[in-house]
Design a protein around this motif. Sequence first.
Motif, mmCIF file in Angstrom:
data_model
loop_
_atom_site.group_PDB
_atom_site.id
_atom_site.type_symbol
_atom_site.label_atom_id
_atom_site.label_comp_id
_atom_site.label_asym_id
_atom_site.label_seq_id
_atom_site.Cartn_x
_atom_site.Cartn_y
_atom_site.Cartn_z
ATOM 1 N N PHE A 29 19.268 13.482 33.239
ATOM 2 C CA PHE A 29 19.011 13.185 31.761
ATOM 3 C C PHE A 29 18.551 11.653 31.641
ATOM 4 O O PHE A 29 17.755 11.242 31.004
ATOM 5 N N LEU A 30 19.534 10.824 32.031
ATOM 6 C CA LEU A 30 19.532 9.512 31.769
ATOM 7 C C LEU A 30 18.494 8.812 32.628
ATOM 8 O O LEU A 30 17.719 8.185 32.173
ATOM 9 N N ARG A 31 18.047 9.355 33.780
ATOM 10 C CA ARG A 31 16.804 8.940 34.396
ATOM 11 C C ARG A 31 15.553 9.117 33.630
ATOM 12 O O ARG A 31 14.536 8.423 33.352
ATOM 13 N N ALA A 70 15.081 0.632 21.463
ATOM 14 C CA ALA A 70 16.321 0.477 20.933
ATOM 15 C C ALA A 70 16.759 1.568 19.958
ATOM 16 O O ALA A 70 17.527 1.299 18.917
ATOM 17 N N GLN A 71 16.278 2.987 20.085
ATOM 18 C CA GLN A 71 16.579 3.774 19.348
ATOM 19 C C GLN A 71 17.411 4.819 19.683
ATOM 20 O O GLN A 71 17.950 6.194 19.206
ATOM 21 N N TYR A 104 11.137 7.673 30.436
ATOM 22 C CA TYR A 104 10.492 7.795 29.186
ATOM 23 C C TYR A 104 10.239 6.470 28.478
ATOM 24 O O TYR A 104 9.017 6.028 27.951
ATOM 25 N N LEU A 105 11.300 5.936 28.069
ATOM 26 C CA LEU A 105 11.434 4.821 27.320
ATOM 27 C C LEU A 105 10.641 3.441 27.904
ATOM 28 O O LEU A 105 10.077 2.672 27.222
ATOM 29 N N TYR A 106 10.869 3.370 29.346
ATOM 30 C CA TYR A 106 10.253 2.479 29.845
ATOM 31 C C TYR A 106 8.653 2.202 29.825
ATOM 32 O O TYR A 106 7.993 1.049 29.557
ATOM 33 N N HIS A 144 18.320 10.273 21.311
ATOM 34 C CA HIS A 144 17.127 9.489 21.019
ATOM 35 C C HIS A 144 16.297 10.356 20.519
ATOM 36 O O HIS A 144 16.178 11.705 20.758
ATOM 37 N N PRO A 145 15.373 9.947 19.139
ATOM 38 C CA PRO A 145 14.603 10.742 18.546
ATOM 39 C C PRO A 145 13.179 11.646 19.606
ATOM 40 O O PRO A 145 13.193 12.605 18.993
#
Length: 143
Positions: free
Chosen positions: A77-79, A94-95, A84-86, A17-18
């Motif tokens: 990492f996934l958490r 969706a990046q 962050y994205l939430y 993810h950027p």
Amino acid sequence: MNYSTYAFEDLSVTLSHPSVGQFVFQGTGLGSITFAMANDSSAHDVASDGSVMTSKIKAGNGTITISVQQTSQANQFLRKMFNYLYTASSYEWAQISLMAESKVMGVTHTATNMSFQKKPDGAYQQTGQQISWAFLAGDLQEY
């Protein structure tokens, strides 16, 4: 006599993810990864006289499920990425992109326009568990 060998360790998976960075799943608690197309590739229309018209459907979206050990770096990492994205701008949601390559099998999966389908369920019990992270992919390809 012909024989072949399969080893999960030959699979290389990179999730990116950027804004969050990338994570390479190798020796980091990856339990399994599943790629599933969301749509059929064909459909039939049957007329009243029994004639069948076949339609070819070119839809490339699908789902990816990544299962990791509960205490692994991969789960951490996934958490971090989900949290962050939430809270980030919807522009970033969706990046996520992914590339999974099995050189032994000669197969590469790519996914772009990915987003988390939902936060995984929390499971706590006597022994550690696999945590399954579900993603939607706007474009899922296999080469």
